[in-house]
Design an enzyme around this catalytic site. Sequence first.
Site, PDB file in Angstrom:
ATOM      1  CG  ASN A  52      15.646  34.099 -11.558  1.00  0.00           C
ATOM      2  OD1 ASN A  52      15.621  34.312 -13.054  1.00  0.00           O
ATOM      3  ND2 ASN A  52      16.642  34.266 -10.743  1.00  0.00           N
ATOM      4  NE  ARG A  66      19.629  21.718 -22.948  1.00  0.00           N
ATOM      5  CZ  ARG A  66      19.873  22.330 -22.412  1.00  0.00           C
ATOM      6  NH1 ARG A  66      19.702  22.396 -21.060  1.00  0.00           N
ATOM      7  NH2 ARG A  66      20.727  23.455 -22.686  1.00  0.00           N
ATOM      8  CG  ASP A  77      25.553  27.151 -14.090  1.00  0.00           C
ATOM      9  OD1 ASP A  77      25.587  28.273 -14.344  1.00  0.00           O
ATOM     10  OD2 ASP A  77      24.589  26.418 -14.306  1.00  0.00           O
ATOM     11  CE  LYS A 131      16.971  29.879 -10.688  1.00  0.00           C
ATOM     12  NZ  LYS A 131      17.478  29.226 -12.009  1.00  0.00           N
ATOM     13  CG  ASP A 167      15.136  26.468 -11.994  1.00  0.00           C
ATOM     14  OD1 ASP A 167      14.468  27.473 -11.288  1.00  0.00           O
ATOM     15  OD2 ASP A 167      16.406  26.767 -12.566  1.00  0.00           O
ATOM     16  CB  SER A 171      22.091  33.543 -22.263  1.00  0.00           C
ATOM     17  OG  SER A 171      21.621  32.246 -21.963  1.00  0.00           O
ATOM     18  CG  HIS A 210      20.738  28.005  -7.366  1.00  0.00           C
ATOM     19  ND1 HIS A 210      20.468  26.931  -7.991  1.00  0.00           N
ATOM     20  CD2 HIS A 210      20.631  29.129  -8.112  1.00  0.00           C
ATOM     21  CE1 HIS A 210      20.753  27.134  -9.255  1.00  0.00           C
ATOM     22  NE2 HIS A 210      20.612  28.551  -9.297  1.00  0.00           N
ATOM     23  NE  ARG A 211      24.405  27.096 -10.268  1.00  0.00           N
ATOM     24  CZ  ARG A 211      23.798  25.658 -10.375  1.00  0.00           C
ATOM     25  NH1 ARG A 211      24.413  24.887  -9.555  1.00  0.00           N
ATOM     26  NH2 ARG A 211      23.013  25.191 -11.399  1.00  0.00           N
ATOM     27  CD  GLU A 221      20.329  31.578 -11.243  1.00  0.00           C
ATOM     28  OE1 GLU A 221      21.194  32.213 -11.818  1.00  0.00           O
ATOM     29  OE2 GLU A 221      20.017  30.335 -11.343  1.00  0.00           O
TER      30      GLU A 221
HETATM   31  O1  S3P Z   1      21.142  25.613 -21.050  1.00  0.00           O
HETATM   32  C1  S3P Z   1      21.141  25.420 -19.730  1.00  0.00           C
HETATM   33  O2  S3P Z   1      20.678  24.507 -19.171  1.00  0.00           O
HETATM   34  C2  S3P Z   1      22.079  26.215 -19.071  1.00  0.00           C
HETATM   35  C3  S3P Z   1      22.997  27.155 -19.793  1.00  0.00           C
HETATM   36  C4  S3P Z   1      23.776  28.064 -18.829  1.00  0.00           C
HETATM   37  O3  S3P Z   1      23.311  28.992 -19.135  1.00  0.00           O
HETATM   38  P1  S3P Z   1      24.171  30.466 -20.091  1.00  0.00           P
HETATM   39  O4  S3P Z   1      24.045  29.796 -21.709  1.00  0.00           O
HETATM   40  O5  S3P Z   1      23.339  31.641 -19.887  1.00  0.00           O
HETATM   41  O6  S3P Z   1      25.568  30.644 -19.737  1.00  0.00           O
HETATM   42  C5  S3P Z   1      23.946  27.521 -17.294  1.00  0.00           C
HETATM   43  O7  S3P Z   1      24.382  28.865 -16.747  1.00  0.00           O
HETATM   44  C6  S3P Z   1      22.347  27.477 -16.712  1.00  0.00           C
HETATM   45  O8  S3P Z   1      22.524  27.054 -15.426  1.00  0.00           O
HETATM   46  C7  S3P Z   1      21.838  26.274 -17.739  1.00  0.00           C
HETATM   47  C1  PEP Z   2      22.317  30.235 -14.242  1.00  0.00           C
HETATM   48  C2  PEP Z   2      21.477  29.137 -13.643  1.00  0.00           C
HETATM   49  O1  PEP Z   2      20.146  29.017 -14.003  1.00  0.00           O
HETATM   50  P1  PEP Z   2      19.120  29.313 -15.155  1.00  0.00           P
HETATM   51  O2  PEP Z   2      18.569  28.095 -15.718  1.00  0.00           O
HETATM   52  O3  PEP Z   2      17.973  30.219 -14.620  1.00  0.00           O
HETATM   53  O4  PEP Z   2      19.953  30.321 -16.171  1.00  0.00           O
HETATM   54  C3  PEP Z   2      22.035  28.316 -12.884  1.00  0.00           C
HETATM   55  O5  PEP Z   2      21.381  27.394 -12.430  1.00  0.00           O
HETATM   56  O6  PEP Z   2      23.044  28.654 -12.234  1.00  0.00           O
END
Ligand code: S3P
Ligand code: PEP
Length: 446
Positions: free
Chosen positions: A104, A35, A331, A431, A57, A180, A406-407, A359
């Site tokens: 990803n 961000r 997560d 990741k 990432d 999401s 990764h998780r 993932e």
């Molecule tokens: O905005 C973010 O930083 C994230 C939001 C979440 O995803 P969702 O909003 O798809 O649940 C989370 O799972 C991801 O690892 C990071």
């Molecule tokens: C869902 C995940 O990653 P992303 O930011 O690719 O959505 C994660 O890190 O568990």
Amino acid sequence: MILPAKHDMKFLDLPVVKSAEGVVRLPGSKSISNRILLLAALANGVTHIRNLLASDDTARMLDALQTLGVTIVQIDGSDYRVQGIGGQLPLRFPVNEADLFLGNAGTVFRPLTAVLALAQGRYRLSGTSRMHERPIGDLVDALRQVGADITYLGEEGFPPLQIQPARIRISAITVKGDVSSQFLTGLLMALPLFVPVEGETPAITVTGELISRPYIELTIALMGRFGVHVEHEGWRHFALPGGQRYCSPGEIFVEGDASSASYFLAAGVVGTGPVRVEGIGHGSLQGDIRFAEALEKMGACIRRGYDWIEAGAPESGDLRAIDLDCNHIPDAAMTLAVVALFAKGTTTLRNIASWRVKETDRLAAMARELRKFGAVVEEGPDFLRVTPPPDGNLAAHAIVDTYDDHRMAMCFSLASLGVPLRINDPGCVTKTFPDYFEKFAAIVRA
Ligand SMILES: O=C(O)C1=C[C@@H](OP(=O)(O)O)[C@@H](O)[C@H](O)C1
Ligand SMILES: C=C(OP(=O)(O)O)C(=O)O
């Protein structure tokens, strides 16, 4: 002795360990790093970012922004200087035509789609094969409402995408919130990029359930650090009054990753402890900080300071099973599924349908792998129910598949607090946490 996971290692054998104890300095948060990189690129002025996460990432975000012509200099280790392109609207990146490979990384793909849709250039956004199976239709539908020109290059509703210059108008945007939260995050981050029109306020309305809400709180908090204040009513309607623009806060520090903390805190609870993580605490912005509350419900001893959290085994000795709505910690909830192997009774994790589009299909993958340890697992459409084997005797020498997730790799390392096991493709941790296994090895004792 646990060997560090190198990127090309086919598997990692983890010996059984008796306890976990020590202090772990957390890497920077993935969600905050990506961000802040994007906000710094969009802002007026130079931003000095400290403690940026080094991982796949964040490398995808750094590469993409540099390909777009943003000047980013690594000052030293995890310290970066970003020269923002803020100023003129409509937004234009120095490079107005590019092919961007975004891996990803959802935190790269979704926000960049929203920003580039308003950027008056020609861009092609692609990712890994799994990224091309992760939905993006709700975000594209929302952007088309303001006139964005986005084409699906593969299957309708999924990446890869082609973005072309378009006449963007300010209009009320509606977006679905139940697949999401990253779609809403992307739209929110793009709100200050609308060319102001007298009497018009860029605004977003969310329809359906808004999942993963703490990530929206994080987005709004960080936009605030860059001088933009989003007004919202009941987490449904979001507006940006008064033609606000991003401006650099000067220097900004990335706190530790709260999702990455979950593995060490869980290790402290399952393996007597105490394990202390440094870099998150009372002052943290991330929703996954609440993972510690879930551990407390299971009976764990948790202590917190401004910048640290410490976890140890329950005083009674027994971990209790829990029944928990995990929508706010999607997560870190994966870590609870593996901790459930060590609890007394049946643990139910609810409201986690979003696991299916991450993932990997995490509900299916988690159920399949937990069963290898002898657990009885019920996989529902949006819940997981885990009952450990009778008398807590986990099956030894399981070979855990990680599905390029990764998780999955990090969660299942915790099973070594009960039995020896093998983790396939441990390098997938790059990741978000390239040296995870070294840090894990440093706190466990044979
Ligand atoms: O905005 C973010 O930083 C994230 C939001 C979440 O995803 P969702 O909003 O798809 O649940 C989370 O799972 C991801 O690892 C990071
Ligand atoms: C869902 C995940 O990653 P992303 O930011 O690719 O959505 C994660 O890190 O568990």
